[in-house]
Design an enzyme around this catalytic site. Structure first.
Site, PDB file in Angstrom:
ATOM      1  N   LYS A 208       0.864  -1.181   0.000  1.00  0.00           N
ATOM      2  CA  LYS A 208       0.000   0.000   0.000  1.00  0.00           C
ATOM      3  C   LYS A 208       0.904   1.235   0.000  1.00  0.00           C
ATOM      4  O   LYS A 208       0.688   2.202   0.751  1.00  0.00           O
ATOM      5  CB  LYS A 208      -0.925  -0.048   1.227  1.00  0.00           C
TER       6      LYS A 208
ATOM      7  N   ASP B  45      -4.677  -3.749  -2.664  1.00  0.00           N
ATOM      8  CA  ASP B  45      -6.121  -3.929  -2.870  1.00  0.00           C
ATOM      9  C   ASP B  45      -6.400  -4.443  -4.279  1.00  0.00           C
ATOM     10  O   ASP B  45      -7.250  -5.317  -4.484  1.00  0.00           O
ATOM     11  CB  ASP B  45      -6.922  -2.662  -2.535  1.00  0.00           C
TER      12      ASP B  45
ATOM     13  N   ASP C 108      -1.289 -11.737   5.722  1.00  0.00           N
ATOM     14  CA  ASP C 108      -2.188 -12.574   6.515  1.00  0.00           C
ATOM     15  C   ASP C 108      -3.551 -12.647   5.824  1.00  0.00           C
ATOM     16  O   ASP C 108      -4.131 -13.721   5.625  1.00  0.00           O
ATOM     17  CB  ASP C 108      -2.314 -11.960   7.916  1.00  0.00           C
TER      18      ASP C 108
END
Ligand code: NAP
Length: 486
Positions: A182, A215, A239
């Site tokens: 990100k 994303d 995760d």
């Protein structure tokens, strides 16, 4: 040496069968490994629920730590974190104690396991950083109503995980590595991983290296998962993404994992102890069996690992399934394990396994100050202040407090958005303000005495709870701007 031998030449492994379904899945794996003819000296040790109940808050007794320290290799069933018997997870304790910085989670389409993605050829590995990031769990209440979790990422942490991802690609004959971050929002933390990935990628010109925003990676992993080979991520992103990828191929029953460090390797499934199935002989042991094959490769038992993987695929292709795959017509965990053992030596023409080479990862320098800059300067400080005042009132008050000093108030932000001087935005503020003070003379460096004077002055009127120095390192700002700050 990655592993140790006992006096008779057998490879030593610490075995923690774990809680809930642990004894069934770990027991099945041990039986299969022994049936494949691998000579292992198992050292059974405890961790988890029973240990918590005996009053040991870590859930990991010293004998278990000593055994892993000695053998360097552990196969582990799932461990419960019982509420009320200790707050820390025994799993996380083990990962952190032995600095197993990499969590390697492969997934591939399995024969006979019907999913919406059947036939697409999913075969990928998520390599997740395992000890840093938000999961370091450094949290503080900054005001009675505002909580903070520190996202700490180091250059060394990024470098070793990225390097390991490329080495996984090399050892498994894979062609591509995606680094999913990100970095577009968290330019310093996630950005550090992206920049490190771009540097390390140059050492592996034979491997295609791509950066992808996390994303979009999740979106692409559902739309076209077959495009991915190896995906490297920071801790929390990995995760979440690795649970998503395990869902693509049939669920947690088929998701193995390895926790790798420079000294120790701990192999375990992604799933937990599934207590409702404990002792019922119905659960799918495949994830721990596949974790066992990852362990065998770590022990240089490549042929046995491949034989077990082939026998598992043969068994699934025959339609011998546990309840999670075929709710009607399923077999027990024991019968499934027996069939895998009978199928050892068989190899499906349709379902290929990868040829693995040993994984080589060079340890990075041990000096804590892994990065040594040529120049650094403190150009100011962010002081986090608790106040129920409105931004305009707080801003004016702080400006008058620093009048005549070497520092000026540059701006105030509220949860990352600049609110003073006013921007014309409509920010809903809480009582937690980041007040940015910078040196009036931009050629000097802020000394600690001036900073302490600032804090002293502030504390006469306000409650401050946190200070961050604004560092310029090798001429680059070591801090980000607030949203709306010029
Ligand atoms: P879980 O034990 O992974 O179980 C969640 C669900 O996943 C199960 O109810 C079952 O789904 C399915 N499942 C898990 N393992 C399976 C297997 N081998 N075969 C078939 N289906 C399987 O997660 P949880 O219920 O959230 O956690 C239970 C305990 O495990 C907690 O104490 C948690 O802290 C611990 N845990 C430990 C580890 C670890 O040791 N690494 C990891 C995660 C959780 P269905 O209900 O749909 O059948």
């Amino acid at each position: 040496m990655r592993y140790k031998l006992d006096s008779t030449g057998r490879k030593r492994v610490t075995l923690i069968v774990g809680d809930g379904i642990g004894p069934e899945v770990a027991g099945a794996t041990r039986r299969i490994i022994e049936a494949a003819g691998v000579q292992i000296s198992w050292e059974e040790r405890e961790a988890g629920a029973e240990v918590f109940k005996r009053g040991l808050p870590s859930g990991v007794p010293p004998e278990t730590i000593a055994s892993i320290r000695d053998t360097r290799v552990a196969l582990k069933g799932p461990l419960e974190t019982p509420i009320g018997f200790g707050e820390k997870s025994a799993n996380v304790t083990l990962r952190k104690l032995f600095e197993t910085y990499a969590n390697v989670r492969p997934v591939r389409e399995m024969p006979g396991v019907k999913t919406p993605f059947t036939g697409r050829g999913i075969d990928l590995v998520v390599v997740r950083e395992n000890v840093e990031d938000l999961y370091a769990g450094i949290e503080h209440m900054q005001t009675p109503g505002v909580a903070q979790c520190l996202k700490l990422m180091s250059k060394k942490g990024c470098e070793r995980i990225v390097r390991l991802a490329f080495e996984v690609a090399v050892s498994e004959g894979r062609k591509k590595v995606h680094c999913a971050t990100k970095a577009n929002i968290m330019k310093l933390t996630e950005g550090l991983m992206k920049r490190t990935f771009e540097e390390v990628a140059k050492e592996y010109p034979q491997i295609e290296a791509n950066h992808i925003i996390i994303d979009n990676c999740a979106h692409q992993a559902v739309r076209t998962p077959e495009q991915f080979d190896v995906i490297v991520t920071s801790n929390m992103n990995g995760d979440i993404l690795s649970d998503l990828t395990s869902g693509l191929i049939g669920g947690l029953g088929f998701a193995p994992g390895a926790n790798l460090g420079d000294e120790v390797a701990i192999f375990e499934a992604v799933h937990g102890s599934a207590p409702k199935y404990a002792g019922k002989d119905v659960i799918n042991p495949s994830a721990v069996i596949l974790s066992g094959t990852m362990m065998l490769r770590h022990l240089d038992e490549f042929a046995a690992a491949q034989a077990i993987e082939c026998a598992l695929m043969e068994t699934l292709e025959e339609g011998v399934h546990t309840r999670d795959v075929s709710p009607s017509g399923s077999v027990s965990t024991t019968a499934f394990t027996d069939r895998i053992i009978q199928n050892l030596g068989k190899r499906s023409d349709r379902w290929k396994t990868r040829d693995h080479k040993p994984l080589h990862v060079k340890a990075l320098g041990a000096a804590p100050d892994y990065v040594r800059p040529k120049t650094r300067r403190t150009v100011g400080a962010d002081v986090f202040v608790e106040s129920a005042l409105a931004s305009e009132e707080l801003g004016k008050s702080l400006e008058s407090l620093v009048e005549g000093s070497g520092l000026r108030l540059k701006m105030i932000s509220n949860r990352g958005t600049k609110v003073y001087p006013a921007t014309g935005g409509m920010t809903d503020c809480v009582d937690h303000w980041r007040c940015r003070f910078v040196l009036r003379d931009a050629t000097t460096s802020l000394d600690d005495k001036s900073l302490l004077d600032l804090l002293h002055g502030l504390s006469t009127k306000y409650r401050w709870m946190h200070v961050e120095k604004l560092e310029e390192i090798d001429g680059e700002a070591g801090y980000t701007r607030a949203q709306g700050e010029d």
